[in-house]
Write a protein that holds these residues in place. Structure first.
Motif, PDB file in Angstrom:
ATOM      1  N   ARG A 168       0.837  -1.202   0.000  1.00 32.88           N
ATOM      2  CA  ARG A 168       0.000   0.000   0.000  1.00 32.88           C
ATOM      3  C   ARG A 168       0.864   1.242   0.000  1.00 32.88           C
ATOM      4  O   ARG A 168       1.941   1.256   0.601  1.00 32.88           O
ATOM      5  N   ILE A 191      -3.204  12.904   4.720  1.00 27.89           N
ATOM      6  CA  ILE A 191      -3.261  11.847   3.695  1.00 27.89           C
ATOM      7  C   ILE A 191      -4.364  12.166   2.680  1.00 27.89           C
ATOM      8  O   ILE A 191      -5.513  12.414   3.050  1.00 27.89           O
ATOM      9  N   HIS A 246      -4.732  10.180  -0.383  1.00 25.78           N
ATOM     10  CA  HIS A 246      -5.172   8.919  -0.978  1.00 25.78           C
ATOM     11  C   HIS A 246      -4.360   7.782  -0.404  1.00 25.78           C
ATOM     12  O   HIS A 246      -3.208   7.978  -0.012  1.00 25.78           O
ATOM     13  N   ILE A 247      -4.956   6.590  -0.422  1.00 20.49           N
ATOM     14  CA  ILE A 247      -4.173   5.373  -0.177  1.00 20.49           C
ATOM     15  C   ILE A 247      -4.429   4.456  -1.368  1.00 20.49           C
ATOM     16  O   ILE A 247      -5.582   4.223  -1.738  1.00 20.49           O
ATOM     17  N   PHE A 248      -3.365   4.018  -2.005  1.00 20.87           N
ATOM     18  CA  PHE A 248      -3.514   3.175  -3.192  1.00 20.87           C
ATOM     19  C   PHE A 248      -3.030   1.770  -2.901  1.00 20.87           C
ATOM     20  O   PHE A 248      -2.037   1.587  -2.195  1.00 20.87           O
ATOM     21  N   ASP A 249      -3.746   0.776  -3.467  1.00 21.37           N
ATOM     22  CA  ASP A 249      -3.219  -0.583  -3.373  1.00 21.37           C
ATOM     23  C   ASP A 249      -3.340  -1.311  -4.712  1.00 21.37           C
ATOM     24  O   ASP A 249      -3.379  -0.648  -5.753  1.00 21.37           O
ATOM     25  N   GLU A 292      -3.737  -0.120  -8.682  1.00 20.79           N
ATOM     26  CA  GLU A 292      -4.017   1.307  -8.832  1.00 20.79           C
ATOM     27  C   GLU A 292      -2.771   2.086  -9.261  1.00 20.79           C
ATOM     28  O   GLU A 292      -1.703   1.923  -8.696  1.00 20.79           O
ATOM     29  N   PRO A 293      -2.931   2.944 -10.288  1.00 21.74           N
ATOM     30  CA  PRO A 293      -1.820   3.802 -10.708  1.00 21.74           C
ATOM     31  C   PRO A 293      -1.779   5.043  -9.826  1.00 21.74           C
ATOM     32  O   PRO A 293      -2.796   5.442  -9.276  1.00 21.74           O
ATOM     33  N   PHE A 294      -0.594   5.607  -9.670  1.00 23.17           N
ATOM     34  CA  PHE A 294      -0.517   6.925  -9.027  1.00 23.17           C
ATOM     35  C   PHE A 294       0.573   7.755  -9.682  1.00 23.17           C
ATOM     36  O   PHE A 294       1.512   7.224 -10.270  1.00 23.17           O
ATOM     37  N   GLY A 295       0.385   9.081  -9.614  1.00 26.75           N
ATOM     38  CA  GLY A 295       1.339   9.997 -10.250  1.00 26.75           C
ATOM     39  C   GLY A 295       1.099  10.157 -11.738  1.00 26.75           C
ATOM     40  O   GLY A 295       1.778  10.949 -12.390  1.00 26.75           O
ATOM     41  N   GLU A 296       0.130   9.441 -12.304  1.00 24.90           N
ATOM     42  CA  GLU A 296       0.009   9.436 -13.767  1.00 24.90           C
ATOM     43  C   GLU A 296      -0.488  10.770 -14.326  1.00 24.90           C
ATOM     44  O   GLU A 296      -0.093  11.156 -15.432  1.00 24.90           O
ATOM     45  N   VAL A 297      -1.347  11.476 -13.574  1.00 24.21           N
ATOM     46  CA  VAL A 297      -1.861  12.740 -14.115  1.00 24.21           C
ATOM     47  C   VAL A 297      -0.705  13.731 -14.307  1.00 24.21           C
ATOM     48  O   VAL A 297      -0.539  14.321 -15.377  1.00 24.21           O
ATOM     49  N   MET A 353       4.019  17.663 -15.519  1.00 23.42           N
ATOM     50  CA  MET A 353       4.102  18.562 -14.368  1.00 23.42           C
ATOM     51  C   MET A 353       4.953  17.956 -13.263  1.00 23.42           C
ATOM     52  O   MET A 353       5.390  16.811 -13.342  1.00 23.42           O
ATOM     53  N   PHE A 409     -17.791   5.407 -15.610  1.00 25.39           N
ATOM     54  CA  PHE A 409     -17.929   6.241 -14.411  1.00 25.39           C
ATOM     55  C   PHE A 409     -19.108   7.200 -14.576  1.00 25.39           C
ATOM     56  O   PHE A 409     -19.874   7.426 -13.648  1.00 25.39           O
ATOM     57  N   ALA A 468      -3.521  12.947 -20.042  1.00 23.35           N
ATOM     58  CA  ALA A 468      -3.573  13.721 -18.791  1.00 23.35           C
ATOM     59  C   ALA A 468      -4.985  14.239 -18.549  1.00 23.35           C
ATOM     60  O   ALA A 468      -5.513  14.154 -17.440  1.00 23.35           O
ATOM     61  N   SER A 480      -7.174  11.305 -17.590  1.00 22.85           N
ATOM     62  CA  SER A 480      -6.915  10.772 -16.237  1.00 22.85           C
ATOM     63  C   SER A 480      -7.354  11.757 -15.174  1.00 22.85           C
ATOM     64  O   SER A 480      -7.828  11.359 -14.113  1.00 22.85           O
ATOM     65  N   ARG A 481      -7.206  13.065 -15.461  1.00 19.21           N
ATOM     66  CA  ARG A 481      -7.660  14.059 -14.491  1.00 19.21           C
ATOM     67  C   ARG A 481      -9.174  13.979 -14.326  1.00 19.21           C
ATOM     68  O   ARG A 481      -9.703  14.025 -13.217  1.00 19.21           O
ATOM     69  N   ARG A 521     -10.051  10.964 -12.296  1.00 21.07           N
ATOM     70  CA  ARG A 521      -9.835  11.208 -10.866  1.00 21.07           C
ATOM     71  C   ARG A 521     -10.992  12.023 -10.293  1.00 21.07           C
ATOM     72  O   ARG A 521     -11.473  11.753  -9.199  1.00 21.07           O
ATOM     73  N   PHE A 578     -14.081  12.236 -11.481  1.00 21.65           N
ATOM     74  CA  PHE A 578     -15.275  11.385 -11.454  1.00 21.65           C
ATOM     75  C   PHE A 578     -15.197  10.416 -10.278  1.00 21.65           C
ATOM     76  O   PHE A 578     -16.181  10.172  -9.589  1.00 21.65           O
ATOM     77  N   ILE A 601     -17.865   9.902  -7.369  1.00 17.25           N
ATOM     78  CA  ILE A 601     -18.501   8.611  -7.082  1.00 17.25           C
ATOM     79  C   ILE A 601     -18.278   8.264  -5.618  1.00 17.25           C
ATOM     80  O   ILE A 601     -19.180   7.781  -4.941  1.00 17.25           O
ATOM     81  N   ILE A 632     -16.783   1.920  -7.457  1.00 20.54           N
ATOM     82  CA  ILE A 632     -15.620   1.571  -8.261  1.00 20.54           C
ATOM     83  C   ILE A 632     -14.558   0.950  -7.349  1.00 20.54           C
ATOM     84  O   ILE A 632     -14.579   1.177  -6.136  1.00 20.54           O
ATOM     85  N   ARG A 665     -10.756   1.954  -0.534  1.00 21.36           N
ATOM     86  CA  ARG A 665     -10.670   2.948   0.521  1.00 21.36           C
ATOM     87  C   ARG A 665     -11.592   2.622   1.692  1.00 21.36           C
ATOM     88  O   ARG A 665     -11.259   2.854   2.842  1.00 21.36           O
TER      89      ARG A 665
END
Lengths: 227, 227
Positions: A56, A70, A72-75, A78-83, A89, A136, B127, B130-131, B134, B136, B140, B185, B191
């Protein structure tokens, strides 16, 4: 499990053809983080994005008084940092492993090279994201169709009142702003306006609204009716 | 209004830098449809996608007995056909103008050429999507945090009952399936599981669930408590 199989089950790449999964696999760096180890810090250049395979990861900011907040918590999956990485940026927050975690790293430069060589990889990722967006959006519509029409009816009656009871007026904010005010998305708002029009409650033309059946709107606003 | 300005306000391209809007503008075909005119038919090759500038477009299927079934109605700023076009598929339904409509057409071949020349266009579109995803997802989560924890608690108690009251069991379906069953989702489900764990209701490790506080889960399931 080979990396290609690992990433085929990640929502961001779901449904990509095998050869593109293969190409993507070739740029991945397979990383192992210990509990408490930093992954990136706020302000770091977004040089690549991450997907959690196991463990996590928390995304957090440090407030002015030094408190950790905090976001978000990702497990798993799940991707993170992608935006930030797609947008070119810097990372807007910190990331840290909360337990021992296996994480796949996708360097931005290698991804750009891949897309240049095979633009269909980008198109397919766009397809995946647009399909997820549609899914979504449908879910948001499901969830908000319970409440949004009533809130929208109340808002239209309020606008009419502000215009001294006039039945013919313009929305004072954009539909995007109105949607977010009502807790929904522009697509759902459009559909509710269309539905209200079809049922003879209003006439809607761009920002212009004409109230045709004030009583029905009132019932909707008070939860006595549904559309 | 010049096309570049038009597309800068379309959510799909929101925040793209000016030179990329310029490049995109160069491939757009500006189309004018009459009310009732067909835009594409089910089974047509997805050779390009569309964005409504003005007017309205319905997406529909014709059932076996010849009845029209409307799936969506799109208006100002909304793209349609993009999922099929990005994925290189045929259109899964028909599109027809419901009134006189101005529509921008983005040919797939030209888009592929553009991405090959400038991969950052694709990254920026990724981007944007994905934004939006995030955003949406957060919405949700907002909408489903009201109800999903209770439904999840009820489901966990049900699974425990099926195992003759065992407090230690595995989820019988994937988290993706469970999320959609609960009307949310996977990200939100994760979470909620994390929150339940933090509050000492359960222990969650992959598909493995251990119930720590059955009474608290019961209260949650019955709407007597919140997390």
């Amino acid at each position: 499990m080979p990396i290609k199989e690992q990433i085929s089950s990640i929502p961001l790449f779901e449904g990509l053809p095998g050869d593109q999964l293969e190409e993507l696999s070739s740029i991945i760096v397979d990383l192992d983080y210990q509990s408490g180890q930093s992954i990136f810090s706020e302000g770091d250049e977004g040089a690549g994005f991450y997907v959690v395979v196991s463990g996590r990861v928390k995304i957090f900011k440090i407030s002015a008084d030094g408190k950790e907040q905090i976001l978000h918590i990702f497990d798993h999956g799940e991707p993170f940092g992608e935006v930030a990485v797609f947008a070119g940026m810097h990372f807007p927050a910190n990331a840290e492993a909360m337990e021992r975690s296996r994480i796949l790293y996708f360097p931005r430069d290698a991804l750009v090279g891949l897309i240049q060589k095979d633009p269909f990889i980008a198109l397919n990722m766009l397809a995946v994201l647009s399909r997820r967006l549609r899914g979504f959006a449908a879910l948001i519509e499901d969830l908000s169709l319970k409440e949004v029409p009533g809130r929208l009816a109340a808002h239209l009656l309020f606008l009419s009142e502000q215009k001294k009871g006039s039945k013919d007026f313009e929305l004072t904010i954009t539909k995007g702003q109105l949607a977010s005010l009502l807790g929904t998305i522009p697509e759902t708002l459009s559909r509710i306006l269309t539905k209200m029009s079809k049922q003879g409650l209003i006439e809607s033309n761009g920002a212009r609204i004409k109230i045709l059946d004030r009583d029905a709107l009132q019932d909707l606003a008070e939860g006595l009716a549904k559309i």
